[in-house]
Motif scaffolding. Structure first.
Motif, PDB file in Angstrom:
ATOM      1  N   GLY A 163       0.829  -1.195   0.000  1.00  0.00           N
ATOM      2  CA  GLY A 163       0.000   0.000   0.000  1.00  0.00           C
ATOM      3  C   GLY A 163       0.865   1.248   0.000  1.00  0.00           C
ATOM      4  O   GLY A 163       2.006   1.225   0.471  1.00  0.00           O
ATOM      5  N   VAL A 164       0.340   2.335  -0.540  1.00  0.00           N
ATOM      6  CA  VAL A 164       1.044   3.616  -0.535  1.00  0.00           C
ATOM      7  C   VAL A 164       0.067   4.714  -0.156  1.00  0.00           C
ATOM      8  O   VAL A 164      -1.043   4.794  -0.699  1.00  0.00           O
ATOM      9  N   SER A 165       0.473   5.549   0.804  1.00  0.00           N
ATOM     10  CA  SER A 165      -0.300   6.740   1.152  1.00  0.00           C
ATOM     11  C   SER A 165       0.639   7.930   1.217  1.00  0.00           C
ATOM     12  O   SER A 165       1.848   7.780   1.355  1.00  0.00           O
ATOM     13  N   GLY A 166       0.095   9.119   1.102  1.00  0.00           N
ATOM     14  CA  GLY A 166       0.892  10.337   1.023  1.00  0.00           C
ATOM     15  C   GLY A 166       0.530  11.093  -0.246  1.00  0.00           C
ATOM     16  O   GLY A 166      -0.487  10.811  -0.888  1.00  0.00           O
ATOM     17  N   ARG A 167       1.357  12.052  -0.626  1.00  0.00           N
ATOM     18  CA  ARG A 167       1.034  12.906  -1.770  1.00  0.00           C
ATOM     19  C   ARG A 167       1.490  12.267  -3.081  1.00  0.00           C
ATOM     20  O   ARG A 167       2.298  12.817  -3.825  1.00  0.00           O
ATOM     21  N   VAL A 168       0.961  11.085  -3.331  1.00  0.00           N
ATOM     22  CA  VAL A 168       1.183  10.414  -4.608  1.00  0.00           C
ATOM     23  C   VAL A 168      -0.073  10.578  -5.450  1.00  0.00           C
ATOM     24  O   VAL A 168      -1.139  10.924  -4.951  1.00  0.00           O
ATOM     25  N   HIS A 173       3.072   2.119  -9.815  1.00  0.00           N
ATOM     26  CA  HIS A 173       1.763   1.711  -9.321  1.00  0.00           C
ATOM     27  C   HIS A 173       1.033   2.857  -8.612  1.00  0.00           C
ATOM     28  O   HIS A 173      -0.176   3.040  -8.819  1.00  0.00           O
ATOM     29  N   ALA A 174       1.759   3.636  -7.810  1.00  0.00           N
ATOM     30  CA  ALA A 174       1.135   4.787  -7.154  1.00  0.00           C
ATOM     31  C   ALA A 174       1.152   6.021  -8.038  1.00  0.00           C
ATOM     32  O   ALA A 174       0.665   7.084  -7.639  1.00  0.00           O
ATOM     33  N   GLY A 175       1.728   5.915  -9.234  1.00  0.00           N
ATOM     34  CA  GLY A 175       1.683   7.022 -10.191  1.00  0.00           C
ATOM     35  C   GLY A 175       2.651   8.145  -9.929  1.00  0.00           C
ATOM     36  O   GLY A 175       2.537   9.222 -10.519  1.00  0.00           O
ATOM     37  N   GLY A 176       3.632   7.918  -9.044  1.00  0.00           N
ATOM     38  CA  GLY A 176       4.598   8.972  -8.741  1.00  0.00           C
ATOM     39  C   GLY A 176       4.005  10.061  -7.864  1.00  0.00           C
ATOM     40  O   GLY A 176       2.832  10.032  -7.482  1.00  0.00           O
ATOM     41  N   MET A 177       4.816  11.050  -7.550  1.00  0.00           N
ATOM     42  CA  MET A 177       4.387  12.139  -6.685  1.00  0.00           C
ATOM     43  C   MET A 177       3.510  13.137  -7.445  1.00  0.00           C
ATOM     44  O   MET A 177       3.663  13.323  -8.648  1.00  0.00           O
ATOM     45  N   ARG A 178       2.612  13.780  -6.706  1.00  0.00           N
ATOM     46  CA  ARG A 178       1.793  14.832  -7.299  1.00  0.00           C
ATOM     47  C   ARG A 178       2.689  15.995  -7.735  1.00  0.00           C
ATOM     48  O   ARG A 178       3.792  16.179  -7.207  1.00  0.00           O
ATOM     49  N   GLU A 179       2.200  16.756  -8.685  1.00  0.00           N
ATOM     50  CA  GLU A 179       2.978  17.869  -9.227  1.00  0.00           C
ATOM     51  C   GLU A 179       3.384  18.833  -8.107  1.00  0.00           C
ATOM     52  O   GLU A 179       2.567  19.239  -7.279  1.00  0.00           O
ATOM     53  N   GLY A 180       4.652  19.175  -8.085  1.00  0.00           N
ATOM     54  CA  GLY A 180       5.161  20.101  -7.087  1.00  0.00           C
ATOM     55  C   GLY A 180       5.702  19.439  -5.839  1.00  0.00           C
ATOM     56  O   GLY A 180       6.185  20.125  -4.931  1.00  0.00           O
TER      57      GLY A 180
END
Length: 434
Positions: free
Chosen positions: A247-252, A273-280
């Motif tokens: 599982g992954v949680s955070g700003r991904v 799988h988590a799509g990388g970090m959100r922009e910024g």
């Protein structure tokens, strides 16, 4: 991964109700149970040992070796129990909930096979009290299995009998500790017990008891049905078999849960799988297996996510539910939140944990409020030692110290800035609080 290579989630239909017993059987369910009844209990244990299944609850102890430790034979003590630890209260972890709610019959079949292997007559599924939907679906699945003759006396003429009880927890983190779980099941205050003896010798009501995690037992039907060699072939690790729920949680971009081969690299899980970090945002560090594991820094993100590999870089796989720390979140504030949880969840049985954890929380709160003193950092380091392994009655406090110990190592400059600048540098931005 193809559906056939996903032993944990192949029965799960996103957005739909879980399979009832008829649907589960049409999909191949309970075939492994029938096969197990044609084997000896010792052969079932040996197959699980060969599959190299390590406990998926966080400790990582090989399941087959645990089963092997249960007394057996004509002179073995009676009654024997199998207890399923579904009290998933580790902050950041949510893998068991998926299996309990979406694949209850997989859980039941794994329990039947596991109980047969250790010759337990009674099984208790100890479920986190907040998991109301899971308890409802498990209870329904148990009733369906009983109606089919898969539970009760002399199951399918095998000579083996089993009763399963679904037990709602009172909702304390300490109940995830095996001996405290026994106390809770017995109607007592949930506090840990001294060791030895091991629970396989004297556990629930003083009888031999094997404790397994939800995910561990959900691996068992596929191992018995398709064999240990097949299960080993699913893994990318030389020391563990099968797949794992990561599982992954955070700003991904896509927080969630995936069934992947054991040993899948951390950066692959986050990026693909988590799509990388959100922009910024940039990933700075992670807690790899819930809040009671040590930080892994970015330079080690290529680590294979298995117990041995993660252990070699100073952390622990734990539940493999990854909490991502980005560069815009205050690590001191994150640690304060974690220690606040553990301070509240201490059972109070031993002095270091009962008094030490609230003290740690107060120091971190003062640092965040700009009221910290230069000696506070060394005082935190003292508590990391004072509450470490071997200093407390159980592993709650040492687990709470794991992220703090690594936080003091990797984020020392941030701690010092909190003292020298008399405020949290992240308070200047709203994101620092998020």
């Amino acid at each position: 991964m193809a559906m056939a290579d996903r032993p944990l989630t192949s029965y799960i239909q996103p957005g739909r109700q879980p399979l009832d017993i008829a649907g589960y059987e049409r999909a191949g369910g309970y075939a492994a149970m029938r096969k197990a009844f044609g084997m000896s209990p010792e052969s079932v244990v040996e197959e699980v040992k060969r599959a190299k299944v390590r406990g998926r609850g966080g400790a990582g102890f090989p399941a087959g070796r645990k089963w092997e430790g249960a007394p057996r034979g004509a002179d073995a003590p009676r009654h024997r129990y199998l207890v399923i630890n579904a009290d998933e209260m580790e902050p950041g972890s949510f893998k068991d909930r998926l299996l309990l709610e979406a694949a209850p019959h997989l859980m039941i079949e794994g329990i039947i096979i596991g109980a047969f292997a250790v010759q337990a007559e009674t099984a208790y599924i100890f479920v986190r009290g907040e998991y109301v939907l899971a308890m409802d679906r498990l209870s329904r699945a148990v009733a369906e299995a009983e109606a089919r003759g898969y539970l009760g006396a002399d199951i399918l003429g095998s000579g083996f009998s089993l009763t399963i009880h679904v037990h709602g927890s009172g909702g304390r983190y300490i109940c995830g500790e095996a001996s405290a779980l026994f106390s809770a099941l017995e109607g007592k205050r949930a506090v840990p017990r001294t060791r030895p003896p091991r629970s396989t010798t004297s556990g629930l009501w003083g009888k031999p008891t094997v404790v397994n995690n939800v995910e561990t037992l959900c691996c068992v039907p596929s191992i018995i049905e398709r064999g240990a060699d097949w299960f080993l072939g699913l893994s990318r690790s030389a020391t563990e078999g099968g797949t794992k729920l990561y599982g992954v949680s955070g700003r991904v971009n896509r927080p969630g849960l995936w069934e992947l081969p054991v040993g899948t690299p951390l950066n692959e899980i986050i990026e693909q799988h988590a799509g990388g970090m959100r922009e910024g945002y940039e990933a700075r560090a992670v807690l790899p297996g819930g809040a009671s594991t040590a930080f892994i820094m970015r330079e080690n993100f290529d680590v294979p996510m298995d117990f041995d590999s993660v252990g070699k870089i100073g952390s622990w796989l734990g539940t493999a539910n990854i909490l991502v720390l980005d560069q815009k979140r205050c690590p001191v504030g994150l640690l304060r939140n974690i220690e606040h949880f553990f301070a509240q969840e201490s059972c109070g049985w031993c002095t270091p944990c009962r008094d030490g954890l609230p003290w740690v929380e107060r120091i971190l709160t003062a640092l965040e409020a700009g009221e910290g003193e230069p000696d506070d950092i060394e005082l935190l380091a003292h508590h990391v030692d004072f509450l470490g392994p071997g200093r407390t009655f159980c592993d709650l406090a040492p687990g709470a110290m794991a992220p703090l110990r690594s936080g003091l190592k990797f984020f020392r400059e941030e701690f010092e800035r909190h003292v020298s600048e008399r405020h949290c540098p992240w308070h200047d931005t709203a994101e620092g609080w998020a």
